[in-house]
Design a protein around this motif. Structure first.
Motif, PDB file in Angstrom:
ATOM      1  N   ALA A 138       5.274   6.419   4.636  1.00  9.83           N
ATOM      2  CA  ALA A 138       3.874   7.220   4.668  1.00  9.83           C
ATOM      3  C   ALA A 138       3.675   8.085   3.366  1.00  9.83           C
ATOM      4  O   ALA A 138       3.344   8.181   2.154  1.00  9.83           O
ATOM      5  CB  ALA A 138       2.540   7.324   5.137  1.00  9.83           C
ATOM      6  N   THR A 158       3.133  -0.964   7.691  1.00  5.86           N
ATOM      7  CA  THR A 158       2.689   0.503   6.904  1.00  5.86           C
ATOM      8  C   THR A 158       2.720   0.176   5.188  1.00  5.86           C
ATOM      9  O   THR A 158       1.220   0.241   4.600  1.00  5.86           O
ATOM     10  CB  THR A 158       3.937   2.232   6.781  1.00  5.86           C
ATOM     11  N   ALA A 160      -2.362   4.695   1.880  1.00  5.50           N
ATOM     12  CA  ALA A 160      -1.096   5.210   2.279  1.00  5.50           C
ATOM     13  C   ALA A 160      -1.352   6.547   3.331  1.00  5.50           C
ATOM     14  O   ALA A 160      -0.186   6.452   4.083  1.00  5.50           O
ATOM     15  CB  ALA A 160      -0.432   5.789   0.777  1.00  5.50           C
ATOM     16  N   SER A 183      -2.602   5.336   6.556  1.00  2.00           N
ATOM     17  CA  SER A 183      -1.752   4.434   7.127  1.00  2.00           C
ATOM     18  C   SER A 183      -0.831   5.901   8.083  1.00  2.00           C
ATOM     19  O   SER A 183      -0.300   4.424   8.719  1.00  2.00           O
ATOM     20  CB  SER A 183      -0.808   3.833   6.003  1.00  2.00           C
ATOM     21  N   ALA A 184      -0.989   6.621   7.922  1.00  2.00           N
ATOM     22  CA  ALA A 184       0.637   7.556   8.870  1.00  2.00           C
ATOM     23  C   ALA A 184      -0.303   7.757   9.810  1.00  2.00           C
ATOM     24  O   ALA A 184      -1.613   8.498  10.158  1.00  2.00           O
ATOM     25  CB  ALA A 184       0.755   9.329   8.536  1.00  2.00           C
ATOM     26  N   CYS A 226      -1.198   0.131   4.152  1.00  4.84           N
ATOM     27  CA  CYS A 226      -1.860   0.414   2.826  1.00  4.84           C
ATOM     28  C   CYS A 226      -2.697  -0.681   2.109  1.00  4.84           C
ATOM     29  O   CYS A 226      -3.601  -0.140   1.027  1.00  4.84           O
ATOM     30  CB  CYS A 226      -0.322   0.985   1.968  1.00  4.84           C
TER      31      CYS A 226
END
Length: 689
Positions: free
Chosen positions: A281, A205, A243, A246-247, A209
């Motif tokens: 995230a 993650t 960020a 990226s979830a 990001c």
């Protein structure tokens, strides 16, 4: 004489009365006028409140009808075995259709009594007190309205009504989704791949990001030079965008995996990554927002500010983790030492409220509720679930499964709706193309390099077709949407939100819809029964023991501590604390050990079998004595002199492949069983201490 005087007085008063009477009437009318105006104003206010109530009911009815239509269509798709579109994709399509109707088909003008006034204020106050004819009224900030859009959609009251407060998503809709992910976690396969999952969720993650943030910063710089940028867009904004996108939320892919019974390791890798990387995230985006260098320019690079943000990331994540675990442990203790199991309704209500309050408590304390409620769900499943009555176990599972289904489909319906009802969209073609390219490369930078690294320590390698499938399954969903809609006050955030919607639509429809075709293209096995696979591995003597190379070193110490101390303290299972604690702690051990711990003899337990994996022999452990029974029925005993190597060998066997565990008084009996065999109840095999 008296009559003459009375006549004179009457003649004198008559003109005076004629003069004062109109004056009194005017005074009475003037006194009654404010009262009549106040009454009329109250009537108008009540009518407006009634109309607002009707409008709000109609808005909620729209979403209820959307969910109803989605459920009926889901049934049709399942009945016809259509897999090219998941229920979340359907919810988005129906939301889009309703959004089009509300935007272009229905026009409800705003109240004509609205008044626009100019006030020399440097910042927008969250609350206003306005004096109208001596009466004070309170107004709250609803958001910024662009002057250019007043003639387009800003005048439509319906569009404003169907726009929810972003806090509704964080405080009402997200908690049941995140809690259900932790509460329904398949712990056996999760812990079997825990090293790889942690690598993808944490390192992956962060890598994604920064890759996305750097690429978007280059795109924004290019947009500035060609004059395509209409506002400020800083590097921290680019990192924040990296960020939130990226979830991952591969709910569509995982549903198809579950239906087709895809390889359990692939399922565990994707599910575990999505569960943990949502939490990462959220904390990462909060840390980026908290980045504040000293001085007037808050967007310059400063090493101390970066270290402070990194420290905040670690502090917030660890604090949220501890808070979630603590709340779950408190709930376990309450359900253990009370008789709530005799009142199933109260037991279920307490479980529900304690679980939900974890999210709000973490947010109120300055931590992240998503992380707290996730680990609270894992703790509740591991400890509290064992203390619940049979009815409450079924109720809690079904309750959170229902809430997760409704909340998730509501969010996806609202996504489709906001594409047309959100009033501050900023669509920039260059930014959108750059975002799609950055998301693709960020996912690739997450999966392929980390897969190469984790394969160095795995005997059961993550094959290339698994890596391609994980790359393809990186869908974006509810968490990405909730993070992007939470703040749309600036030009940069509005552009992020509009682009995020398109990214979610594309990944859910294209990637989610092409899951079956991707499985066929990569030749990934389907129709794999995990229980049957485990029994075949035992019969063939496969080296599933390789699993311990990646899970045992993270789980070996924790399992012994959990089984000997945490389980007996928080639940009715496990060996009595009188056998595991030192003799000096005897009174405390007797106080914390429930009577049920001594009564759970010859009772089949399935909770630890999700975590403990065994070979083909039977191992009984009590205090310092271990008794093993092999397939021939021979018994061997080991005392304290052998505990060093023997305990490690037993745990190695327990972390390989098995399914069932018997818990006896002070004794742990682990043995493999086929589903066709009855439970092991031969009294000659009981060990009495």
């Amino acid at each position: 004489m008296f009559k003459v005087t009375a006549r004179r007085t009457t003649r004198t008063l008559r003109p005076l009365l004629l003069v004062t009477l109109p004056v009194c009437v005017c005074v009475c009318r003037a006194a009654a006028s404010p009262q009549e105006d106040s009454a009329m104003e109250n009537i108008v206010t009540e009518k407006r409140a009634e109309e607002s109530h009707r409008q709000d009911s109609a808005d909620l009815l729209i979403f209820i009808m959307l969910l109803t239509l989605t459920i009926l269509t889901i049934w049709l798709f399942k009945h016809r075995r259509f897999r090219f579109l998941h229920e979340t994709g359907l919810a988005m399509i129906y939301g889009l259709l309703v959004g089009v109707v509300l935007r272009y088909g229905i026009h409800v003008p705003r109240d004509s009594s609205n008044i626009t006034l100019s006030c020399p204020v440097n910042a927008s106050p969250p609350r206003l007190l306005i004096n109208v004819s001596g009466r004070f009224y309170e107004y709250t900030l609803n958001g910024e309205i662009s002057a250019s859009g007043l003639d387009d959609g800003q005048d439509n009251e319906m569009l404003r009504k169907v726009t929810f407060d972003p806090e509704v998503f964080f405080n009402i809709l997200l908690p049941p989704i995140i809690f259900h992910a932790g509460y329904s976690l398949k712990r056996r396969h999760f812990f079997r791949n825990i090293g790889s999952i942690l690598a993808y969720a944490f390192l992956g993650t962060v890598i994604s990001c920064f890759v996305i943030g750097l690429m978007m910063y280059g795109c924004v710089t290019l947009m500035k030079r060609v004059g395509q940028l209409g506002g400020d867009f800083f590097f921290t904004d680019c990192l924040f965008f990296g960020a939130i996108v990226s979830a991952t939320d591969p709910v569509t892919v995982l549903a198809i995996f579950n239906e087709l019974q895809v390889d359990v390791d692939l399922y565990a890798l994707l599910f575990g990554e999505s569960v943990l990387n949502d939490a990462v995230a959220v904390v990462l985006s909060s840390s980026i927002v908290a980045y504040q260098p000293q001085g007037d320019n808050s967007h310059t690079f400063e090493i101390m500010a970066m270290l402070k943000s990194f420290g905040m990331f670690l502090g917030v994540f660890s604090g949220s983790f501890a808070l979630g675990m603590a709340t779950g442990a408190v709930t376990a203790l309450v359900t253990k030492f009370t008789k709530l199991r005799d009142f199933q309704l109260l037991e279920t209500a307490l479980f529900f409220l304690m679980s939900w309050s974890t999210f709000l408590l973490a947010e109120a304390c300055g931590f992240t509720g998503v992380v707290a409620v996730l680990f609270c769900g894992i703790t509740q499943a591991h400890y509290t679930f064992n203390n619940l009555s049979a009815d409450s176990r079924d109720r809690t599972k079904q309750l959170f499964e229902l809430l997760n289904f409704l909340a998730e489909n509501f969010i996806f319906s609202y996504m489709g709706l906001t594409l047309f009802t959100f009033q501050n969209h900023v669509f920039n073609p260059m930014f959108i193309v750059g975002a799609f390219l950055a998301v693709f490369l960020g996912r690739a930078a997450n999966i392929y390099p980390l897969s190469f690294l984790v394969n160095l320590g795995r005997r059961n390698k993550i094959t290339s077709n698994f890596q391609h499938m994980m790359m393809f399954a990186g869908l974006r969903g509810a968490m990405t949407f909730a993070l992007s809609i939470r703040d749309t006050a600036t030009y940069a955030r509005q552009m992020m939100f509009s682009t995020t919607l398109l990214v979610v639509f594309f990944t859910v429809w294209v990637c989610g819809g092409g899951t079956t075709q991707m499985l066929s293209c990569q030749r990934i096995r389907v129709g794999v029964d995990s229980d049957q696979e485990n029994s075949v591995d035992i019969a063939e003597g496969s080296d599933r023991r390789s699993t311990k190379q990646e899970s045992a070193w993270l789980f070996r110490i924790w399992y012994n501590f959990d089984h000997n101390y945490m389980k007996p303290i928080l639940t009715h299972s496990g060996p009595p604390l009188t056998a595991t604690l030192p003799p000096c702690c005897g009174p405390l051990a007797r106080f914390l050990t429930s009577p049920q711990a001594y009564e759970n003899e010859c009772q089949l337990k399935d909770d630890d079998s999700d975590l403990i994996l065994t070979d083909g022999d039977i191992s009984l452990t009590y205090g310092d004595i271990t008794v093993s029974t092999d397939a021939t029925g021979a018994h061997t005993s080991r005392g304290p002199a052998f505990t060093g190597v023997a305990a490690a060998d037993d745990l190695d066997r327990e972390l390989t492949c098995g399914d069932h565990e018997l818990v006896m008084r002070g004794t742990r009996l682990v043995l493999p069983m086929d589903d066709s065999e009855p439970p092991f109840t031969d009294p000659h095999h009981r060990l009495r201490m």
